[in-house]
Every structure is written in C-alpha cells, then in structure tokens.
Design a protein around this motif. Structure first.
Motif, short mmCIF file in Angstrom:
data_model
loop_
_atom_site.label_atom_id
_atom_site.label_comp_id
_atom_site.label_asym_id
_atom_site.label_seq_id
_atom_site.Cartn_x
_atom_site.Cartn_y
_atom_site.Cartn_z
N UNK A 67 81.07 3.13 85.84
CA UNK A 67 79.71 2.91 85.37
C UNK A 67 79.54 3.59 84.00
N UNK A 68 79.15 2.83 83.03
CA UNK A 68 78.93 3.36 81.68
C UNK A 68 77.75 4.35 81.69
N UNK A 69 77.88 5.41 80.93
CA UNK A 69 76.79 6.39 80.87
C UNK A 69 75.70 5.92 79.92
N UNK A 70 74.47 6.17 80.31
CA UNK A 70 73.31 5.84 79.48
C UNK A 70 72.44 7.08 79.38
N UNK A 71 72.13 7.48 78.18
CA UNK A 71 71.35 8.70 77.97
C UNK A 71 70.02 8.35 77.29
N UNK A 76 61.92 11.78 72.00
CA UNK A 76 61.54 10.62 71.18
C UNK A 76 61.75 9.28 71.89
N UNK A 77 62.35 9.32 73.07
CA UNK A 77 62.53 8.09 73.85
C UNK A 77 63.74 7.27 73.47
N UNK A 78 64.52 7.72 72.51
CA UNK A 78 65.71 6.97 72.06
C UNK A 78 66.77 6.90 73.17
N UNK A 79 67.37 5.73 73.34
CA UNK A 79 68.43 5.57 74.34
C UNK A 79 69.74 5.34 73.64
N UNK A 80 70.81 5.91 74.19
CA UNK A 80 72.12 5.70 73.56
C UNK A 80 73.25 5.74 74.58
N UNK A 81 74.38 5.20 74.16
CA UNK A 81 75.57 5.20 75.02
C UNK A 81 76.41 6.43 74.72
N UNK A 82 77.20 6.81 75.69
CA UNK A 82 78.00 8.03 75.56
C UNK A 82 78.97 7.95 74.38
N UNK A 83 79.51 6.75 74.16
CA UNK A 83 80.53 6.60 73.11
C UNK A 83 80.02 7.07 71.74
N UNK A 84 78.68 6.98 71.55
CA UNK A 84 78.10 7.39 70.25
C UNK A 84 78.17 8.90 70.02
N UNK A 85 78.13 9.69 71.11
CA UNK A 85 78.14 11.15 70.94
C UNK A 85 79.48 11.77 71.38
N UNK A 107 76.26 20.62 74.74
CA UNK A 107 77.15 20.14 73.67
C UNK A 107 76.68 18.85 72.99
N UNK A 108 75.62 18.22 73.53
CA UNK A 108 75.17 16.94 72.96
C UNK A 108 73.70 17.03 72.55
N UNK A 109 73.35 16.19 71.62
CA UNK A 109 71.96 16.09 71.17
C UNK A 109 71.58 14.63 71.01
N UNK A 110 70.29 14.36 71.00
CA UNK A 110 69.83 13.01 70.73
C UNK A 110 70.27 12.62 69.31
N UNK A 111 70.95 11.47 69.16
CA UNK A 111 71.39 11.07 67.81
C UNK A 111 70.23 10.77 66.87
N UNK A 117 66.88 17.88 74.82
CA UNK A 117 66.19 17.54 76.07
C UNK A 117 66.34 16.04 76.32
N UNK A 118 67.42 15.68 76.98
CA UNK A 118 67.65 14.26 77.28
C UNK A 118 67.99 14.06 78.75
#
Lengths: 134, 249
Positions: A67-71, A76-85, A107-111, A117-118
C-alpha cells in the motif's frame, strides 16, 4: 531482520484469530504492507513461510499486497506521496522509520509549508486485512 | 477490511520472560520520576537481579542522560536486543530519534509505543522498570492496554498540586483494578505528613520519603556519582518495601 519479528506477529495474530472464531486450521491470510515501514517483501514472505512450517497441523496461505503511503499536512492541508520526501532521508533515518514508522515525524516535513504536524493517512505499516477459513 | 493489529499479539510473548513489570509514574513533570526509574534499575542490578529499563517518556526522554551514555543502536535478532549498560538492558526512543524532536500526536505516540513493545526482545528479566510518560493521557492508556501485568510505582513531591494529579491517577488505576505498589514522596523539603496521610486515606502504601538533595543535579550523567548521593541512600532504604510482593488494588 525486522521482517522476522513482523512475520512472527502476523502468524500469531492470524492463528489466534482463527482459533477464537472456531476456524479449521486451513486459513488464508491477507496482509497489507504499508510503504512507510519499508518492509522487504521477499524477506518477509520467506519469514512467513519458515515460521508457518514450524506450526503443527496448520495450512496457511498468504496474500501480500503493498500500500502506497499518503501523507496529509494538518497545518495547510497539502497531501503528498512518500516518494516526494523519502529521497531526502539518510539511510540511517530510513532504517529508524523502518522500525518505528511514526518516527517519520522527526525526519519529515510538509513539502508545502514545512510543518512537522502531518497525518499518515495510508500506508503506515503492516496490517492484516483478512483471515479466512479455506 | 479486518484491520487486525498484529503487534498486540506478540507483546505478551516479548514480555513472557519478565517476572515483574514496574511502571514508575508521576502526573506532573519535574518530580524526579526518571531519576528514580534509573536509580531503581541500577540498585536492583547491583543486588544481582536481571533488570531492564524502558524509557517511554517520548516527549522528553532523559534516562540516557541520567545514565551518561551515548546511545548505540540495539542489535537486531528477529527483533531488537536492548544494549546492556551498567548491568541493565536499556531501551529508549532515543535510539531512533537521536537529537531530533519527536513532534507526535496522540495516535502517533500510541503507535510508536506499541511498535517499540512489539519489537523489543527482553528475554529473561526479574524486573522491567518502565519510565512512564507523565499524566494519564494517550501514552499511559496505551501502555496499560498493551501490558497486562503492570504494577504502578507512583512518585509525587509534597506539593498539593502534584498530589492532586497523583490522586486522580490512583482513582483511575483503582477503577481498573491495576495494582499499585505504593508511592514515593520525592524531593521532600519540610516536615509534613501530607502525602503519607493522603496515601493512607486512599489505601495506598506510603513507601517513604526522599529528601531534596542539592547535590543530585551535579551527579547526573555519572552512575558512580549518583550512587554516592544522599538521594541514592534514601532510595536504598525504600527498595526492600518494593521487593515485597504485597500489592494494593
């Protein structure tokens, strides 16, 4: 080798569930592997097979899906895939997240807005989707 | 989707070789819970017991600082084997976050605690000392849900504010019939039987007082120095009572 401890957990949980529900010892177990935990599917499958061999009288088949991760950013409500971070993680940080996926917050932040806080909406780690008698 | 959380099924297995699991808990921060957890673990190890120490205070893990160690990642063996430090098997979130903050919401803390309990292999122990998160929020509730054989050791200062929070925790534990070994009154600065009297009224064993030790702060990060403090001597006097299996429910 964390795959072995996860496999032990799956076998124990699935057989406990089957026993509790009065199933015969022939079951099919569907497992979801969340991308964030970076479980090596090949090692995990091998571990499941080896652990199952040691069980007397049980016949268990496994269906393993990834299952692909979705964050989603809570600020700010932004959604992103794990591959981006993920590409910004060091090997060591990725290893820490492998053991405890929630440590991703260290270790991760909203891009988009850099918030830490995600929400991990999908694909956090391992879960058993179903256990069926066959 | 069934959504069985497989991790819960192995936690009991991981802890089956542990004879007693003591949750050192305080409702307010700064009452000395972590120093007591570490010192208790060290004292029990000195007496020849097999001891584990688990720092579950995710927001401010400090046991590694009290013990003065630089965390080295646990060895992997179909799970994680906590490194042995000063005769204690030590596990902490610090191995995974190093010097980074852990900005975790309640659900994330719950997940991280369950994950850590599911992957840690303690093998045989006489005592597992858990340095609990302060208060009775998500983290504490998750630990109570996951570990069925917890015994609580409560820590309070003589402050009415600290006691009021501890009193709430005692009531919660009693509601769920969770054993409480007793309460330690820490950093005592003046003669007063306030904590002793109130503990007695609630049917909780008063284990003793540890006076405020101004020399303790300078001893932190050195196990040798801590063992020579007045604090350590007072704690030593309390330990025989802890070893008694008598529990209050």
């Amino acid at each position: 080798m964390h795959e072995w401890s996860l496999a032990q957990a799956v076998v124990k949980a699935a057989t406990d569930f089957a026993n509790k529900n009065g199933f015969k010892k022939r079951i099919k177990v569907s497992v979801l592997l969340g991308e964030l935990q970076q479980i090596d599917k090949e090692i995990f499958t091998h571990a499941l097979e080896e652990i199952t061999k040691e069980l007397k009288d049980w016949h268990i088949t496994y269906e393993i899906k990834e299952e692909k991760a979705k964050l989603k950013c809570r600020t700010c409500g932004f959604e992103w895939n794990l591959s981006e971070t993920k590409k910004r993680l060091s090997e060591k940080q990725a290893e820490f997240i492998h053991f405890i996926p929630d440590i991703a917050h260290s270790y991760m932040q909203c891009p988009n807005c850099k918030s830490v806080d995600f929400e991990i909406k999908k694909g956090r780690g391992l879960s058993i989707a179903s256990v069926e008698e066959i | 989707m069934l959504g069985i959380d497989a991790r819960f099924s192995v936690i009991e297995d991981r802890l089956k070789g542990v004879k007693r699991i003591i949750a050192v808990s305080a409702c307010k921060g700064g009452v000395g819970k972590s120093v007591i957890s570490c010192s208790l673990a060290l004292k029990l190890a000195e007496r020849g017991y097999k001891v584990g120490l688990l720092d579950l205070d995710f927001f401010s893990p400090s046991d590694h600082m009290i013990l003065g160690i630089k965390p080295a990642f646990p060895q992997e063996e179909k799970g994680l084997l906590p490194p042995t430090i000063y005769g204690i098997k030590f596990m902490s979130i610090i191995y995974f976050i190093e010097d980074k903050p852990a900005p975790l919401r309640g659900i994330d803390v719950s997940n991280a605690i369950i994950e850590l309990l599911a992957i840690t292999i303690w093998k045989e122990l006489d005592f597992l000392i858990i340095d609990m998160p302060p208060g009775i929020g998500d983290a504490t509730l998750e630990i109570i849900r996951a570990i069925k054989r917890l015994e609580f050791l409560l820590v309070s200062t003589q402050s009415k504010l600290a006691w009021e929070s501890v009193e709430r925790m005692i009531k919660m534990l009693k509601q769920q019939s969770i054993p409480v070994i007793g309460i330690i009154e820490n950093m005592k600065q003046k003669d007063s039987d306030f904590i002793k009297r109130n503990a007695k009224d609630l049917g909780i064993r008063y284990l003793g007082a540890i006076k405020f030790d101004p020399g303790l702060e300078d001893s932190l990060s050195s196990v040798e120095k801590i063992s020579k403090t007045e604090f350590a001597k007072w704690l030593e006097e309390i330990i025989p009572k802890l070893l008694q299996q008598e529990k209050f429910k």
